[in-house]
Scaffold this motif. Structure first.
Motif, PDB file in Angstrom:
ATOM      1  N   ASN A 127       0.700  -1.233  -0.056  1.00  0.00           N
ATOM      2  CA  ASN A 127      -0.035   0.069   0.043  1.00  0.00           C
ATOM      3  C   ASN A 127       0.822   1.359  -0.152  1.00  0.00           C
ATOM      4  OD1 ASN A 127      -2.687   1.109   0.243  1.00  0.00           O
ATOM      5  ND2 ASN A 127      -1.801   1.976   2.025  1.00  0.00           N
ATOM      6  N   GLY A 128       1.782   1.158   0.899  1.00  0.00           N
ATOM      7  CA  GLY A 128       2.694   2.594   0.907  1.00  0.00           C
ATOM      8  C   GLY A 128       3.527   2.558  -0.424  1.00  0.00           C
ATOM      9  N   ALA A 129       3.696   1.552  -1.184  1.00  0.00           N
ATOM     10  CA  ALA A 129       4.509   1.671  -2.667  1.00  0.00           C
ATOM     11  C   ALA A 129       3.621   2.054  -3.762  1.00  0.00           C
ATOM     12  CB  ALA A 129       5.204   0.426  -2.780  1.00  0.00           C
ATOM     13  N   VAL A 130       2.289   1.678  -3.585  1.00  0.00           N
ATOM     14  CA  VAL A 130       1.416   2.203  -4.710  1.00  0.00           C
ATOM     15  C   VAL A 130       0.365   3.035  -4.297  1.00  0.00           C
ATOM     16  CG1 VAL A 130       1.934   0.112  -5.796  1.00  0.00           C
ATOM     17  CG2 VAL A 130      -0.075   0.289  -4.347  1.00  0.00           C
ATOM     18  N   ILE A 131       0.338   3.805  -3.133  1.00  0.00           N
ATOM     19  CA  ILE A 131      -0.937   4.438  -2.674  1.00  0.00           C
ATOM     20  C   ILE A 131      -1.195   5.750  -3.568  1.00  0.00           C
ATOM     21  CG2 ILE A 131       0.907   6.080  -1.512  1.00  0.00           C
ATOM     22  CD1 ILE A 131      -2.873   5.092  -0.475  1.00  0.00           C
ATOM     23  N   THR A 132      -0.268   6.192  -4.235  1.00  0.00           N
ATOM     24  CA  THR A 132      -0.502   7.219  -5.201  1.00  0.00           C
ATOM     25  C   THR A 132      -1.467   6.832  -6.316  1.00  0.00           C
ATOM     26  OG1 THR A 132       1.531   8.623  -4.623  1.00  0.00           O
ATOM     27  CG2 THR A 132       0.401   9.190  -6.522  1.00  0.00           C
ATOM     28  N   ASP A 133      -0.875   5.612  -6.924  1.00  0.00           N
ATOM     29  CA  ASP A 133      -1.584   5.028  -7.975  1.00  0.00           C
ATOM     30  C   ASP A 133      -3.062   4.665  -7.754  1.00  0.00           C
ATOM     31  OD1 ASP A 133       0.551   5.447  -9.862  1.00  0.00           O
ATOM     32  OD2 ASP A 133       1.512   3.797  -9.060  1.00  0.00           O
ATOM     33  N   ILE A 134      -3.161   4.005  -6.471  1.00  0.00           N
ATOM     34  CA  ILE A 134      -4.529   3.634  -6.080  1.00  0.00           C
ATOM     35  C   ILE A 134      -5.403   4.639  -6.032  1.00  0.00           C
ATOM     36  CG2 ILE A 134      -5.637   2.570  -4.150  1.00  0.00           C
ATOM     37  CD1 ILE A 134      -4.324   0.425  -5.595  1.00  0.00           C
ATOM     38  N   GLU A 135      -5.000   5.885  -5.475  1.00  0.00           N
ATOM     39  CA  GLU A 135      -5.849   6.944  -5.298  1.00  0.00           C
ATOM     40  C   GLU A 135      -6.403   7.471  -6.693  1.00  0.00           C
ATOM     41  OE1 GLU A 135      -3.451   9.764  -3.339  1.00  0.00           O
ATOM     42  OE2 GLU A 135      -3.969   8.771  -1.105  1.00  0.00           O
ATOM     43  N   ARG A 136      -5.661   7.052  -7.853  1.00  0.00           N
ATOM     44  CA  ARG A 136      -6.218   7.541  -9.059  1.00  0.00           C
ATOM     45  C   ARG A 136      -7.509   6.559  -9.735  1.00  0.00           C
ATOM     46  NH1 ARG A 136      -0.302   9.028 -11.733  1.00  0.00           N
ATOM     47  NH2 ARG A 136       0.414  10.686 -10.192  1.00  0.00           N
ATOM     48  N   ILE A 137      -7.416   5.793  -9.128  1.00  0.00           N
ATOM     49  CA  ILE A 137      -8.309   4.534  -9.480  1.00  0.00           C
ATOM     50  C   ILE A 137      -9.558   4.710  -8.881  1.00  0.00           C
ATOM     51  CG2 ILE A 137      -9.053   2.192  -9.977  1.00  0.00           C
ATOM     52  CD1 ILE A 137      -5.973   1.695  -9.766  1.00  0.00           C
ATOM     53  N   HIS A 138     -10.768   4.900  -9.508  1.00  0.00           N
ATOM     54  CA  HIS A 138     -12.177   4.997  -8.951  1.00  0.00           C
ATOM     55  C   HIS A 138     -12.516   4.005  -8.073  1.00  0.00           C
ATOM     56  CE1 HIS A 138     -16.675   5.961  -8.812  1.00  0.00           C
ATOM     57  NE2 HIS A 138     -16.096   7.357  -9.266  1.00  0.00           N
ATOM     58  N   PHE A 139     -12.947   4.433  -6.954  1.00  0.00           N
ATOM     59  CA  PHE A 139     -13.279   3.364  -5.852  1.00  0.00           C
ATOM     60  C   PHE A 139     -14.365   2.212  -6.373  1.00  0.00           C
ATOM     61  CE2 PHE A 139     -16.837   6.562  -5.504  1.00  0.00           C
ATOM     62  CZ  PHE A 139     -17.977   5.854  -5.436  1.00  0.00           C
ATOM     63  N   SER A 140     -15.236   2.714  -7.465  1.00  0.00           N
ATOM     64  CA  SER A 140     -16.188   1.588  -7.870  1.00  0.00           C
ATOM     65  C   SER A 140     -15.601   0.514  -8.478  1.00  0.00           C
ATOM     66  CB  SER A 140     -17.242   2.162  -8.934  1.00  0.00           C
ATOM     67  OG  SER A 140     -16.529   2.631  -9.872  1.00  0.00           O
ATOM     68  N   LEU A 141     -14.331   0.635  -8.779  1.00  0.00           N
ATOM     69  CA  LEU A 141     -13.722  -0.574  -9.319  1.00  0.00           C
ATOM     70  C   LEU A 141     -13.246  -1.609  -8.347  1.00  0.00           C
ATOM     71  CD1 LEU A 141     -11.689   1.179 -12.248  1.00  0.00           C
ATOM     72  CD2 LEU A 141     -13.943   0.055 -12.620  1.00  0.00           C
ATOM     73  N   ARG A 142     -13.270  -1.094  -7.234  1.00  0.00           N
ATOM     74  CA  ARG A 142     -12.773  -2.188  -6.150  1.00  0.00           C
ATOM     75  C   ARG A 142     -11.308  -2.457  -6.068  1.00  0.00           C
ATOM     76  NH1 ARG A 142     -17.572  -6.087  -5.136  1.00  0.00           N
ATOM     77  NH2 ARG A 142     -17.021  -6.577  -7.358  1.00  0.00           N
ATOM     78  N   VAL A 143     -10.491  -1.905  -6.706  1.00  0.00           N
ATOM     79  CA  VAL A 143      -8.853  -2.067  -6.629  1.00  0.00           C
ATOM     80  C   VAL A 143      -8.503  -1.580  -5.328  1.00  0.00           C
ATOM     81  CG1 VAL A 143      -7.021  -1.817  -7.778  1.00  0.00           C
ATOM     82  CG2 VAL A 143      -8.842  -1.834  -9.107  1.00  0.00           C
ATOM     83  N   ASN A 144      -7.671  -2.565  -4.572  1.00  0.00           N
ATOM     84  CA  ASN A 144      -7.097  -2.052  -3.340  1.00  0.00           C
ATOM     85  C   ASN A 144      -5.853  -3.202  -3.380  1.00  0.00           C
ATOM     86  OD1 ASN A 144      -7.900  -4.751  -2.283  1.00  0.00           O
ATOM     87  ND2 ASN A 144      -9.972  -3.822  -1.930  1.00  0.00           N
TER      88      ASN A 144
END
Length: 260
Positions: free
Chosen positions: A212-229
């Motif tokens: 999560n710490g390594a990809v937190i910036t990229d995760i925030e760009r993905i819409h929450f409806s896609l349920r990517v975590n």
């Protein structure tokens, strides 16, 4: 219906099944089988000179909590694990009630041995040789654990409390049966399978935090409806469902070899 279907496919030119059993007949057979298997389990545990281990664990089926009692006994052929009961219904999930349910299960087993002896006397009068093969109900006792046996349970606090209460009950039973307090020894142990879960659970949590710490910036760009975590548990479950050959999943990938 399943019996009829299978027989029709295997023997299409033969009428193997004349009549299908009714639901009540099947339930009646299941009840008889349950009594027979529990009686055989009580018989084998009672015949053993000592009980090496008692393992108890609980689960839930349709919001109903069930407990089990598995005894490991020592015999001339080595060690055997015998399930005295796999579906013990306690009044509630407290440690006190679970302890009482284990005591009740052994008492129920003694009743089955008494019934087995009674039926043997009635069916084979004068055959003391057969009667002597059936142990006395008093031989099915938790005091056999007081001779260096151990109690294994889950690692959570309620399970550990249940373990301590059960050891106290075993010691009390052993004293009533004439054992000296100085001779009573019952050990405690945590289930290794549950310890695996504790260890790997911590590893997975730390791994999730690292990813999560390594990809937190990229995760925030993905819409929450896609349920990517970065939930590692979800990833492992998805991989198992997709690649495991026996998974109950429509899109499972059979015979797939890959390098992780």
């Amino acid at each position: 219906a399943n019996i009829l279907t299978v027989c029709s496919l295997v023997f299409p030119n033969h009428k193997v099944v004349e009549e299908l059993p009714s639901g009540s007949f099947v339930r009646h057979c299941c009840s008889i089988l349950s009594v027979e298997t529990k009686t055989l389990a009580a018989y084998n545990i009672a015949r053993a000179p000592l009980i090496v281990e008692d393992h108890s664990d609980g689960t839930a089926r349709r919001q109903t909590h069930v407990q089990n009692s598995i005894c490991r006994v020592a015999s001339g052929a080595g060690y055997r694990s015998i399930t005295l009961d796999s579906a013990i219904l306690a009044e509630d999930e407290t440690s006190e009630m679970l302890t009482e349910s284990i005591l009740r299960t052994f008492k129920k087993g003694r009743g089955m041995l008494e019934q087995l002896r009674s039926v043997t006397k009635r069916m084979f009068p004068g055959r003391n040789d057969l009667l002597n093969l059936i142990p006395e109900p008093s031989e099915l006792s938790l005091s056999k654990l007081a001779k260096g046996g151990w109690i294994m349970t889950d690692t959570c606090n309620p399970a550990r409390k249940f373990r301590k209460l059960l050891i106290e009950a075993i010691s009390e039973i052993a004293c009533k049966e004439g054992m000296d307090k100085a001779e009573i020894k019952v050990y405690e142990a945590d289930c290794w399978h549950h310890l695996h879960n504790v260890w790997f659970g911590t590893v997975i949590n730390k791994l999730g935090d690292h990813v999560n710490g390594a990809v937190i910036t990229d995760i925030e760009r993905i819409h929450f409806s896609l349920r990517v975590n970065t939930d590692v548990d979800g990833t492992l479950c998805a991989v198992e469902k997709y690649f495991w050959g026996e998974a109950n999943y429509a899109k499972v990938r059979h015979n797939c070899s890959f390098v992780a």
